[in-house]
Design an enzyme around this catalytic site. Structure first.
Site, PDB file in Angstrom:
ATOM      1  N   SER A   1       0.861  -1.189   0.000  1.00 49.20           N
ATOM      2  CA  SER A   1       0.000   0.000   0.000  1.00 49.20           C
ATOM      3  C   SER A   1       0.889   1.228   0.000  1.00 49.20           C
ATOM      4  CB  SER A   1      -0.848   0.000   1.273  1.00 49.20           C
ATOM      5  OG  SER A   1      -1.509   1.242   1.427  1.00 49.20           O
TER       6      SER A   1
ATOM      7  N   TYR B   1      -2.315  -0.537  10.384  1.00 51.17           N
ATOM      8  CA  TYR B   1      -2.221  -0.858   8.956  1.00 51.17           C
ATOM      9  C   TYR B   1      -0.879  -0.387   8.394  1.00 51.17           C
ATOM     10  CZ  TYR B   1      -3.775  -1.050   4.026  1.00 51.17           C
ATOM     11  OH  TYR B   1      -3.901  -1.316   2.682  1.00 51.17           O
TER      12      TYR B   1
END
Ligand SMILES: NC(=O)c1ccc[n+]([C@@H]2O[C@H](COP(=O)([O-])OP(=O)(O)OC[C@H]3O[C@@H](n4cnc5c(N)ncnc54)[C@H](O)[C@@H]3O)[C@@H](O)[C@H]2O)c1
Length: 259
Positions: free
Chosen positions: A139, A152
């Site tokens: 990501s 995350y």
């Protein structure tokens, strides 16, 4: 033709929906045999049933025995493993002062330990074969911090260290490991079903304003599409990228520019 991956055997974790499903469909369209793996076995079976040569597998990537079984199933069916796409991931966004340690550990367990287990069992096949390509879906939050989303971002930063390290170990065996750092897939189920709501709540904004804000952060002015990401998956899985390993490639519309 350089990016030809026809006939190769691929596993995609988290293949039952969202980006993972799109990757399964794209690899199948490129002529791969695809093991569609997901915690949601029903979704995995539905996706696999729609592909020319595929099988589904119910897996929790945090469970080592299940990951070993998943790789063994692909090898039992097709005799080898050429491509591992470690895509399964979750996100629980919380302000740090409210962060729940158990939820934080769950995110690390799926996104980081799960990716490690996929690397481990793919590596065993790749070392035996002296070939293979591992593609981890990371990501842009693996490159820079993410507001009220520390678990995350920490898991994704960690997964880049994982891929760089695994790349060093695989290199002498003719195998490679790379990561893709997508920007926001604003039309994906992750955003549509939960993230817009979570971020709107965390920031005290409307969902429409959250979308506008995220699009406004991208120099190319839009969210990422599945094709934007699957193009890079095919490239990194193919011999067209044979001189690339240990990389984490941004596909972010210019939102993240690494030196
Ligand atoms: N959607 C985005 O905007 C975006 C942006 C950048 C990166 N990513 C990354 O892309 C990947 C896929 O995200 P998505 O948007 O398609 O998410 P999603 O929630 O739509 O799909 C994730 C899939 O993974 C499966 N899964 C969850 N936990 C699992 C486990 N323990 N074992 C096996 N499967 C499990 C789910 O059942 C689901 O089918 C993730 O790694 C995510 O971090 C997504």
């Amino acid at each position: 033709m350089l990016a030809n991956i026809e006939g190769r055997v691929a596993i995609v974790t988290g293949g039952g929906q969202g980006l993972g499903e799109a990757i399964c469909r794209r690899l199948a369209a490129e002529g791969c045999k695809v093991l569609v793996a997901d915690l949601n076995g029903g979704n995995a079976a539905t996706v696999a049933a729609d592909l020319p040569e595929a099988m589904s597998y119910t897996v929790d990537v945090t469970d080592e025995a299940q990951v070993a079984g998943m790789v063994a199933a692909a090898v039992a069916r097709w005799g080898r493993l050429d491509i591992m796409v470690a895509n399964a991931g979750i996100l629980i966004a919380e302000a740090i002062e409210d962060a729940d340690a158990a939820k934080w550990r769950t995110v690390i367990d799926v996104n980081l330990v799960g990716a490690m287990l996929c690397c481990k069992y793919a590596a065993r096949e790749f070392i035996t074969q002296q070939s293979g390509a591992l593609v981890a879906i990371n990501s842009k939050s693996g490159k820079r911090g993410s507001f009220r989303n520390s678990a995350y971002a920490a898991s994704k930063f960690g997964a880049i260290g994982l891929i760089q390290s695994v790349a060093l170990e695989l290199a002498p065996h003719g195998a490679r490991a790379n990561a893709i750092c997508p920007g926001n897939l604003l039309d994906s189920p992750l955003w549509q079903d939960s993230l817009f709501e979570q971020y709107a709540r965390n920031r005290g904004m409307s969902v429409a304003d959250v979308r506008k804000m995220y699009e406004g952060q991208v120099p190319l002015g839009r969210g990422a599409s599945y094709d934007d990401i699957t193009n890079m998956v095919v490239f990194l899985a193919s011999d067209a990228s044979s001189y690339m390993t240990g990389q984490a490639i941004n596909v972010t519309g210019g939102q993240v520019m690494s030196p």
